[in-house]
Design an enzyme around this catalytic site. Structure first.
Site, PDB file in Angstrom:
ATOM      1  CE  LYS A   1     -41.438 -45.200 -10.724  1.00 33.70           C
ATOM      2  NZ  LYS A   1     -41.370 -44.831 -12.164  1.00 33.70           N
TER       3      LYS A   1
ATOM      4  CE1 TYR B   1     -36.949 -41.991 -11.674  1.00 30.11           C
ATOM      5  CE2 TYR B   1     -38.385 -40.765 -10.196  1.00 30.11           C
ATOM      6  CZ  TYR B   1     -38.072 -41.924 -10.878  1.00 30.11           C
ATOM      7  OH  TYR B   1     -38.884 -43.038 -10.765  1.00 30.11           O
TER       8      TYR B   1
ATOM      9  CG  ASN C   1     -43.156 -46.676 -14.754  1.00 34.24           C
ATOM     10  OD1 ASN C   1     -43.083 -46.193 -13.625  1.00 34.24           O
ATOM     11  ND2 ASN C   1     -42.184 -46.573 -15.637  1.00 34.24           N
TER      12      ASN C   1
ATOM     13  CG  HIS D   1     -36.857 -46.621  -9.119  1.00 32.10           C
ATOM     14  ND1 HIS D   1     -36.306 -46.034 -10.238  1.00 32.10           N
ATOM     15  CD2 HIS D   1     -35.821 -46.980  -8.328  1.00 32.10           C
ATOM     16  CE1 HIS D   1     -34.983 -46.035 -10.112  1.00 32.10           C
ATOM     17  NE2 HIS D   1     -34.662 -46.607  -8.959  1.00 32.10           N
TER      18      HIS D   1
ATOM     19  CD  GLU E   1     -31.456 -45.675  -8.089  1.00 30.98           C
ATOM     20  OE1 GLU E   1     -31.597 -45.079  -9.168  1.00 30.98           O
ATOM     21  OE2 GLU E   1     -31.946 -46.814  -7.876  1.00 30.98           O
TER      22      GLU E   1
HETATM   23  P1  DAT Z   1     -37.037 -46.923 -15.680  1.00 27.57           P
HETATM   24  O1  DAT Z   1     -37.966 -46.503 -14.558  1.00 27.57           O
HETATM   25  O2  DAT Z   1     -37.558 -48.135 -16.418  1.00 27.57           O
HETATM   26  O3  DAT Z   1     -35.610 -47.091 -15.227  1.00 27.57           O
HETATM   27  P2  DAT Z   1     -36.160 -44.448 -16.950  1.00 27.57           P
HETATM   28  O4  DAT Z   1     -35.026 -44.433 -15.989  1.00 27.57           O
HETATM   29  O5  DAT Z   1     -35.835 -44.324 -18.404  1.00 27.57           O
HETATM   30  O6  DAT Z   1     -37.062 -45.760 -16.777  1.00 27.57           O
HETATM   31  O7  DAT Z   1     -37.176 -43.265 -16.606  1.00 27.57           O
HETATM   32  C1  DAT Z   1     -37.488 -43.004 -15.261  1.00 27.57           C
HETATM   33  C2  DAT Z   1     -38.972 -42.793 -15.147  1.00 27.57           C
HETATM   34  O8  DAT Z   1     -39.341 -41.624 -15.889  1.00 27.57           O
HETATM   35  C3  DAT Z   1     -39.825 -43.916 -15.748  1.00 27.57           C
HETATM   36  O9  DAT Z   1     -40.039 -44.972 -14.840  1.00 27.57           O
HETATM   37  C4  DAT Z   1     -41.102 -43.201 -16.080  1.00 27.57           C
HETATM   38  C5  DAT Z   1     -40.625 -41.816 -16.469  1.00 27.57           C
HETATM   39  N1  DAT Z   1     -40.472 -41.704 -17.932  1.00 27.57           N
HETATM   40  C6  DAT Z   1     -39.498 -42.215 -18.694  1.00 27.57           C
HETATM   41  N2  DAT Z   1     -39.675 -41.934 -19.982  1.00 27.57           N
HETATM   42  C7  DAT Z   1     -40.820 -41.200 -20.036  1.00 27.57           C
HETATM   43  C8  DAT Z   1     -41.551 -40.598 -21.088  1.00 27.57           C
HETATM   44  N3  DAT Z   1     -41.145 -40.691 -22.358  1.00 27.57           N
HETATM   45  N4  DAT Z   1     -42.685 -39.941 -20.762  1.00 27.57           N
HETATM   46  C9  DAT Z   1     -43.098 -39.834 -19.484  1.00 27.57           C
HETATM   47  N5  DAT Z   1     -42.447 -40.382 -18.444  1.00 27.57           N
HETATM   48  C10 DAT Z   1     -41.326 -41.054 -18.720  1.00 27.57           C
HETATM   49 MG    MG Z   2     -34.167 -45.728 -14.649  1.00 30.78          MG
END
Ligand code: DAT
Ligand code: MG
Length: 149
Positions: free
Chosen positions: A9, A49, A112, A115, A126
């Site tokens: 990212k 997303y 974080n 991805h 994807e």
């Molecule tokens: P991952 O990237 O581990 O698959 P995810 O699909 O649940 O996680 O969410 C996609 C992204 O969205 C994640 O990498 C960071 C952001 N995200 C998720 N939960 C969040 C939250 N509670 N607050 C802010 N950003 C969040």
């Molecule tokens: Mg995810």
């Protein structure tokens, strides 16, 4: 052979973690079959997303992922989807285990670093969203017989 989609990212690119991240997947024995630096459009980010579009963090997430260059990658190997996610660690870097990418380099859920596709089907969707078929390279690393029996 199984494939997954990974993307460093904008925070990971700015923090100069691209080499370190690629090194981890190379060292594991996975095969790189697609790689490009690009700044995602809003349309691409919203599709990528899309599953989160009703979540309160969606707008900020799209804003963030389109804010600068990302390194989009496709990696191949036995069990690569689940294994790549283990190497990435938990979504929140504060609870991600040390030794994982997020556990070692992150300090905030909205930054974080990387991805990774969460399932084989998601990975296929994807990969098709981020890469054309011509951008994926078929090749045989000479070390394959030292990685797979
Ligand atoms: P991952 O990237 O581990 O698959 P995810 O699909 O649940 O996680 O969410 C996609 C992204 O969205 C994640 O990498 C960071 C952001 N995200 C998720 N939960 C969040 C939250 N509670 N607050 C802010 N950003 C969040
Ligand atoms: Mg995810």
């Amino acid at each position: 052979m199984e494939r997954t989609f990974l993307a460093v990212k904008p925070d990971g690119v700015q923090r100069q973690l691209v080499g370190e991240i690629i090194r981890r997947y190379e060292a594991k024995g996975f095969k790189l079959v697609g790689l490009k630096l690009m700044q995602p459009t809003r349309e691409l980010a919203e599709k990528h997303y899309g599953v989160h579009k009703e979540r309160p963090f969606f707008a900020g997430l799209v804003e963030f992922i389109t804010s600068g260059p990302v390194v989009a990658m496709v990696w191949e190997g036995d069990g690569v989807v689940a294994s790549a996610r283990k190497i990435i660690g938990a979504t929140n870097p504060l609870t991600a285990e040390p030794g994982t990418i997020r556990g070692d380099y992150g300090a905030n859920i909205g930054r974080n670093i990387i991805h990774g596709s969460d399932a084989i089907e998601t990975a296929q969707t994807e990969i098709a969203l981020w890469f054309t078929p011509e951008e994926l390279v078929t090749w045989q690393p000479s070390i394959t017989s030292w990685i797979y029996e």
